[in-house]
Design a protein around this motif. Structure first.
Motif, PDB file in Angstrom:
ATOM      1  N   VAL A  53       0.681  -1.336   0.259  1.00 41.86           N
ATOM      2  CA  VAL A  53      -0.607   0.021  -0.689  1.00 41.86           C
ATOM      3  C   VAL A  53       0.625   1.002   0.483  1.00 41.86           C
ATOM      4  CG1 VAL A  53      -1.958   1.294   1.707  1.00 41.86           C
ATOM      5  CG2 VAL A  53      -2.214  -1.131   1.000  1.00 41.86           C
ATOM      6  N   SER A  55       3.758   1.691  -1.060  1.00 38.48           N
ATOM      7  CA  SER A  55       4.153   1.955  -2.370  1.00 38.48           C
ATOM      8  C   SER A  55       3.199   2.133  -3.470  1.00 38.48           C
ATOM      9  CB  SER A  55       4.261   0.546  -3.255  1.00 38.48           C
ATOM     10  OG  SER A  55       3.586  -0.373  -3.313  1.00 38.48           O
ATOM     11  N   ILE A  56       2.153   2.479  -3.335  1.00 42.25           N
ATOM     12  CA  ILE A  56       1.096   3.861  -4.324  1.00 42.25           C
ATOM     13  C   ILE A  56       0.519   4.548  -3.540  1.00 42.25           C
ATOM     14  CG2 ILE A  56      -0.971   3.199  -4.615  1.00 42.25           C
ATOM     15  CD1 ILE A  56       0.034   1.397  -6.243  1.00 42.25           C
ATOM     16  N   THR A  57       0.270   4.999  -2.066  1.00 43.09           N
ATOM     17  CA  THR A  57       0.098   6.211  -1.004  1.00 43.09           C
ATOM     18  C   THR A  57       0.569   6.466  -0.017  1.00 43.09           C
ATOM     19  OG1 THR A  57      -2.204   7.304  -0.571  1.00 43.09           O
ATOM     20  CG2 THR A  57      -2.693   5.148  -0.751  1.00 43.09           C
ATOM     21  N   ASP A  58       0.501   7.515   0.479  1.00 44.12           N
ATOM     22  CA  ASP A  58       0.366   7.810   2.170  1.00 44.12           C
ATOM     23  C   ASP A  58      -0.561   7.759   3.124  1.00 44.12           C
ATOM     24  OD1 ASP A  58       3.338   8.178   1.303  1.00 44.12           O
ATOM     25  OD2 ASP A  58       3.055   9.998   1.130  1.00 44.12           O
ATOM     26  N   PRO A  60      -4.231   5.993   2.399  1.00 45.79           N
ATOM     27  CA  PRO A  60      -4.736   4.657   1.493  1.00 45.79           C
ATOM     28  C   PRO A  60      -6.269   5.500   2.123  1.00 45.79           C
ATOM     29  CG  PRO A  60      -3.721   3.920   3.388  1.00 45.79           C
ATOM     30  CD  PRO A  60      -2.799   4.892   3.320  1.00 45.79           C
ATOM     31  N   PRO A  61      -7.348   5.110   1.456  1.00 49.31           N
ATOM     32  CA  PRO A  61      -9.151   5.333   2.260  1.00 49.31           C
ATOM     33  C   PRO A  61      -8.469   4.088   3.222  1.00 49.31           C
ATOM     34  CG  PRO A  61      -8.530   5.557  -0.326  1.00 49.31           C
ATOM     35  CD  PRO A  61      -7.200   5.146  -0.099  1.00 49.31           C
ATOM     36  N   ARG A  63     -11.378   2.296   3.617  1.00 51.47           N
ATOM     37  CA  ARG A  63     -12.473   1.000   3.409  1.00 51.47           C
ATOM     38  C   ARG A  63     -11.595   0.647   2.665  1.00 51.47           C
ATOM     39  NH1 ARG A  63     -14.730  -0.524  -1.255  1.00 51.47           N
ATOM     40  NH2 ARG A  63     -16.433  -1.634  -1.316  1.00 51.47           N
ATOM     41  N   GLU A  64     -10.675   1.015   1.578  1.00 52.28           N
ATOM     42  CA  GLU A  64      -9.561   0.026   0.410  1.00 52.28           C
ATOM     43  C   GLU A  64      -8.302  -0.713   1.435  1.00 52.28           C
ATOM     44  OE1 GLU A  64     -10.752  -0.368  -2.240  1.00 52.28           O
ATOM     45  OE2 GLU A  64     -12.526   1.646  -2.471  1.00 52.28           O
ATOM     46  N   MET A  65      -8.223  -0.297   2.367  1.00 51.80           N
ATOM     47  CA  MET A  65      -7.268  -0.584   3.812  1.00 51.80           C
ATOM     48  C   MET A  65      -7.788  -1.929   4.373  1.00 51.80           C
ATOM     49  SD  MET A  65      -4.072   0.218   4.266  1.00 51.80           S
ATOM     50  CE  MET A  65      -3.144  -0.547   5.091  1.00 51.80           C
ATOM     51  N   ILE A  68      -7.962  -4.599   1.087  1.00 54.84           N
ATOM     52  CA  ILE A  68      -6.626  -5.278   1.066  1.00 54.84           C
ATOM     53  C   ILE A  68      -6.253  -5.843   2.125  1.00 54.84           C
ATOM     54  CG2 ILE A  68      -4.807  -3.360   1.716  1.00 54.84           C
ATOM     55  CD1 ILE A  68      -3.469  -4.079  -0.825  1.00 54.84           C
TER      56      ILE A  68
END
Lengths: 403, 403
Positions: A53, A55-58, A60-61, A63-65, A68
């Protein structure tokens, strides 16, 4: 007999350990019992997913966390089910959603509201060993939620309560609940029995062996928990209701928590509703505030300090800063790594002076107390993080816990 | 306009590629379109999960296989949703179950029966970019199913059909559909347009760019597919209905499949119902039988040969051996690696002699034909696996496909 067992991440960290758990589960079934098994993600899986995560964003939303993170347990239930099947036993895995674990909407730290046991009961009645993904559930929108770190304990207790299980075993990588962390104090002693309320304080105070919400739930439903090691057959610690007659020790254990951050606000307006506004705003952001201290009034201004987990510090500071015009603080300070050291014991309530003994022992070692908080069965002090280990050792000696 | 896009595993293999897909998706939304995105598991995730399974068991239960395999897409939908969110667009990820993908019970190779679009439509109407996990669904028991390799294409087409999408784009790591595999024949040429039926044969014959079931579904619902690369902006190949007037080429492409195994049965009883019994039993085990050849009767005994995928060979042999008393074969032979080479072209039906040209070309190269099968628009030959590449090059030249 219906047995609920929970195995943590270190108990299923690799194929060999998964096979060991499978044998253990199968042995219980072979004795004629029904078994529901709750498992966590394998070893470092959750950390690996968090790295992905990052690697994509600092930011993260959440819900999406949860989407995953919940895959970690989904992998381990399938692997454990396969390992049990290899032994010839009938078995089925269920995700949190399939197991009917209904939660609120607080993504990444959801609370279990209810367990819809229809599918679970059907699989148990059908003779299956049921392997359930810990740490996860679904909310009323059918979105995946997670219960936060240690949430698999809560899953196990919730299932034990909902299914009216006869026994709930929490398997971990230590032999039970100790008077303090054996890695810090070599004389730390395993407790055979500990009461729900003591365990709750120990868990809340950072003894990582059980998640506090799981203890709360077990207490609420009167489910005895057996905390034991998955690496041997030793009996562990029973967590249950303890009559006051049985309570002999004044202090049962010493706990510590290194994941503590502290925020101080100076010269806050002294008028009704200020504290409410501050802590309501923090609660709305799902920030768990732990200790709160408000000093005596002087010149119609107050000082307020509180602690939270280190990971919540950034968010807490931004909430506080947004409120400055309303609460009127003249200054905000923060410390991102302090420690909380606590003594816990159900006997404290009838033994005045225990807190004073604690302060005396720490003072003798030159340890400064930054915050103090007490309840009926515990006293906690916030100190410099670097002095935590010395403080734990000192208190363990002071209250003769090795004996 | 409602656009459905599908990105394969190589398009989301790492953080940088996921960000690139996110930008592409966001660009389409910025043009005012609604976007539903179907993604596969990242790069080698599926293989990694299979390795994990193999560390536990050689014969994993297929239901549990689906539980573990489906986590791969669940990870990639969350990551892509996070990457899109980073760009400021409203976005939500949905698992196969959440997206309402209902399948039959054939674990590891399930078929989509229906799409319950309620949640999908709600999210689209709410302005969200919707990221859906490809390759997976749920059956009527609420158990997770997977559609088999390449199933994400089918998910995309099923969603496009159910949502009445205006466009369905299949992003992959090649520029479109070629006359044959460019890795084998350097002169292979990209086709601008190919008809559903030709594409279906090409897909069935091992051209890996599209999953055959997805082509079938697109043909059934008349959804034009745009097969193109996620690494550039070139237009790819349009798969659509092609009028017979437009069909100019006799042979459109050469396909090959190296994942072929062959089973031969000698001296099978020659009486009604034998073939039915054999292939019904294989179908019951969900073994996809491809070519079937039965030789002419001699002495009331038949020889029957058929092909299946290499991974099904073991299972197929055990089915066949279980049937030996009933079908009376005097011998069973098998070959675990043969190849199938095929020519495809809608024009073949009106051009007699095309098959003969194929056999002639292969014979000239000394390639022996072990099995032959023909349909209106294709001719396939099973040959030694080691001669597959030479055969493909030979046929590409023979039918002047480079021009």
């Amino acid at each position: 007999m219906l047995v609920v067992q929970k195995y943590g991440g270190s108990s299923v960290a690799d194929a060999e350990r998964i096979r060991r758990v499978a044998r253990r589960v199968n042995d219980v079934r072979a004795e004629g019992h029904s078994v529901v098994v709750v498992v966590s993600a394998m070893g470092d899986t959750t950390d690996d997913l968090i790295n992905l995560v990052e690697s994509i964003t600092d930011s993260p939303p959440e819900r999406e966390m949860d989407v995953i993170l919940s895959t970690g347990e989904q992998v381990s239930i399938a692997l454990l089910a396969m390992a049990v099947k290899e032994l010839g036993a009938p078995v089925i895995s269920l995700t949190g959603a399939q197991a009917g674990i209904m939660t609120d909407n607080a993504h990444t730290k959801a609370r279990i509201l209810d367990v819809n046991t229809a599918r679970l009961q059907k699989e148990i009645d059908g003779g299956n060993i049921v392997i359930v993904a810990g740490f996860q559930g679904i909310n009323e929108k059918n979105d995946i939620t997670t219960l936060g770190r240690g949430g698999s304990d809560t899953t196990a207790v919730a299932l034990a309560a909902a299914l009216k299980a006869d026994l709930c075993e929490i398997y971990t990588d230590v032999d039970g609940v100790y008077t303090t962390d054996p890695r810090i104090v070599t004389e730390a002693r395993k407790l055979d029995v500990v009461s729900y309320d003591e365990m709750l304080e120990l868990a809340n105070l950072g003894a990582v062996v059980l998640h506090p919400r799981s203890v709360e739930l077990a207490m609420q439903y009167g489910i005895p928990l057996h905390v034991r090691s998955s690496f041997n057959l030793n009996s562990g610690t029973i967590v249950r209701e303890v009559d006051s007659m049985e309570r002999s020790l004044v202090v049962t254990g010493v706990a510590y928590d290194l994941n503590v951050a502290k925020i101080g606000l100076y010269d806050v307006f002294d008028k009704p509703g200020i504290a409410y506004k501050l802590f309501k705003s923090l609660a709305d952001e799902k920030i768990n505030v732990d200790m709160i201290i408000q000093s005596a009034t002087r010149d119609e201004r107050n000082d307020i300090s509180f602690t939270c987990s280190q990971s919540d510090l950034k968010k807490a500071l931004s909430v506080v800063e947004g409120l400055l015009p309303e609460i009127g603080a003249s200054g905000v300070t923060s410390k991102d790594s302090v420690a909380k050291v606590s003594i816990v014991g159900a006997g404290m309530v009838s033994n005045p002076g225990v807190a004073a003994m604690m302060f005396e022992a720490l003072a003798k070692e030159g340890i400064n107390l930054e915050m103090i908080s007490t309840s009926e069965i515990k006293t906690s002090c916030v100190i410099e993080a670097s002095e935590a280990k010395k403080a734990v050792q000192t208190l363990h000696n002071k209250f003769n816990l090795a004996e």
